[in-house]
Design an enzyme around this catalytic site. Structure first.
Site, PDB file in Angstrom:
ATOM      1  N   HIS A 115     -34.656  60.563 -22.036  1.00  0.00           N
ATOM      2  CA  HIS A 115     -33.436  60.308 -21.034  1.00  0.00           C
ATOM      3  C   HIS A 115     -34.525  58.818 -20.309  1.00  0.00           C
ATOM      4  O   HIS A 115     -33.769  58.748 -19.119  1.00  0.00           O
ATOM      5  CB  HIS A 115     -34.162  61.488 -20.599  1.00  0.00           C
ATOM      6  CG  HIS A 115     -33.356  61.603 -19.176  1.00  0.00           C
ATOM      7  ND1 HIS A 115     -33.334  63.609 -18.571  1.00  0.00           N
ATOM      8  CD2 HIS A 115     -32.710  61.221 -18.466  1.00  0.00           C
ATOM      9  CE1 HIS A 115     -32.969  63.595 -17.463  1.00  0.00           C
ATOM     10  NE2 HIS A 115     -32.862  61.846 -17.127  1.00  0.00           N
ATOM     11  N   GLU A 173     -31.080  54.301 -14.679  1.00  0.00           N
ATOM     12  CA  GLU A 173     -32.258  54.729 -15.322  1.00  0.00           C
ATOM     13  C   GLU A 173     -32.947  53.362 -14.341  1.00  0.00           C
ATOM     14  O   GLU A 173     -33.967  53.632 -14.249  1.00  0.00           O
ATOM     15  CB  GLU A 173     -32.963  54.919 -16.573  1.00  0.00           C
ATOM     16  CG  GLU A 173     -32.460  56.256 -17.301  1.00  0.00           C
ATOM     17  CD  GLU A 173     -32.841  57.277 -16.369  1.00  0.00           C
ATOM     18  OE1 GLU A 173     -33.518  57.282 -16.912  1.00  0.00           O
ATOM     19  OE2 GLU A 173     -32.479  58.155 -15.495  1.00  0.00           O
ATOM     20  N   HIS A 199     -35.759  54.148 -11.744  1.00  0.00           N
ATOM     21  CA  HIS A 199     -37.584  53.762 -12.590  1.00  0.00           C
ATOM     22  C   HIS A 199     -37.791  52.097 -13.107  1.00  0.00           C
ATOM     23  O   HIS A 199     -38.937  52.736 -13.062  1.00  0.00           O
ATOM     24  CB  HIS A 199     -37.664  55.312 -13.939  1.00  0.00           C
ATOM     25  CG  HIS A 199     -36.915  56.652 -13.183  1.00  0.00           C
ATOM     26  ND1 HIS A 199     -37.792  57.231 -13.056  1.00  0.00           N
ATOM     27  CD2 HIS A 199     -35.402  56.916 -13.827  1.00  0.00           C
ATOM     28  CE1 HIS A 199     -36.836  58.342 -12.414  1.00  0.00           C
ATOM     29  NE2 HIS A 199     -35.761  58.154 -12.929  1.00  0.00           N
TER      30      HIS A 199
END
Ligand code: NAG
Ligand code: NAG
Ligand code: NAG
Length: 275
Positions: free
Chosen positions: A88, A136, A140
């Site tokens: 993930h 992502e 992040h």
């Protein structure tokens, strides 16, 4: 410049200190403006806000249950060649959103395409895998890139793939006889005895409650320190998954008492593998 710095810091500290209604886009927009207008003066503050994290969570998801977490299953698909735990993300903790200030292009990670499609596929129909990776990275990865050795899209994704190979929970579970099943449930403590030798004691197993009240296991979060060693002494746990509008019941730690379901993947009916 000073004003935008203050706005940024205010936004970030709001985001960090109050879990209520943060406006993640405010600081993203502020940063995008900085980037656009060459706001070098904010560098120190930006590094401080985005680079001060101490812990990472490496998060793996189980495709057999991912679609169960969505309230609109028509959005979901599991590609037929996916039959293992997938990535993930690799998330620095206590940073709400990084920024779109470090653009990523398919060519940046082209050499990893094949592996990323196998280990980090998008399970949303409307989102291509590259769109997933880009999200992502922006949310992040840009913050992870504060650390030497992880400071590019290519390195961020390479390291994530390496972590996935190392934390091969699928293999460990399978070898211990913990196999996906509709008619057999597991106990959290039994899963723990299988995973703890590989993941330590402080990882999290996350479940959703399905429409039949079953606790369905869909995710594992593995705590890592900044140097990627397992565990993080500074860890204060992670907030439950927030996916407004998408989730049936919020992801939560799998309750220790309730039977835990590890559903098999059903490619035809991924939202309802077990009736
Ligand atoms: C579910 O998502 C689809 C798009 O994939 C959309 O067309 C449909 O309106 C959504 N249904 C509900 C109930 O939100
Ligand atoms: C349980 O489910 C598995 C497949 O998930 C099946 O092979 C098996 O026959 C089932 N056992 C019973 C007792 O229903
Ligand atoms: C990595 O960081 C952790 C926590 O800060 C520390 O305890 C550990 O000794 C470090 N390991 C290495 C190999 O530097």
């Amino acid at each position: 410049m000073l004003r935008s710095t203050l706005t940024l810091l205010a936004c970030l500290s709001t985001a960090v200190h109050s879990a209520q209604q943060p406006d993640p886009w405010k600081d993203v927009h502020s940063l995008q403006n900085d980037y656009k207008y060459g706001g070098q003066g904010d560098e120190a503050h930006r590094s401080k806000a985005f680079c001060s994290w101490k812990c990472l969570k490496f998060t793996l998801q189980w495709p057999g249950a991912f679609c169960v977490t969505l309230n609109n299953w028509t959005r979901c698909r599991v590609p037929e060649d996916i039959n293992t735990w997938t990535i993930h993300g690799l998330w620095p903790q206590r940073v709400q959103n990084c920024c779109g200030c470090w653009p990523i292009f398919p060519s940046d990670i082209k050499e990893l395409d094949e592996e990323l499609l196998a280990w980090w596929p998008s399970l949303l129909k409307a989102k291509s895998s590259f769109q997933f990776w880009k999200k992502e990275w922006e949310k992040h990865g840009v913050c992870v890139a504060c650390v030497e050795g992880m400071n590019s899209p290519l390195r961020y994704f390479q390291i994530s793939l390496t972590l996935r190979r190392y934390f091969d929970i699928h293999k460990v579970l399978d070898e211990a006889g913990v196999k996906p099943s509709c008619n057999q449930s597991y106990k959290v403590v039994d899963i723990h005895s299988v995973l703890a030798p590989l993941l330590g004691d402080s990882y999290e197993t996350e479940c959703v409650t399905d429409d039949q009240g079953r606790e369905v296991w869909f995710q594992v979060k593995i705590p890592l320190s900044r140097n990627l060693s397992l565990g993080c002494p500074h860890d204060r746990g992670s907030p439950a998954e927030r996916r407004p509008g998408l989730i049936v019941s919020p992801g939560h730690r799998c309750p220790p008492e309730a039977p835990l379901y590890y559903f098999p993947i059903d490619y035809q009916q991924p939202h309802q593998p077990c009736g």
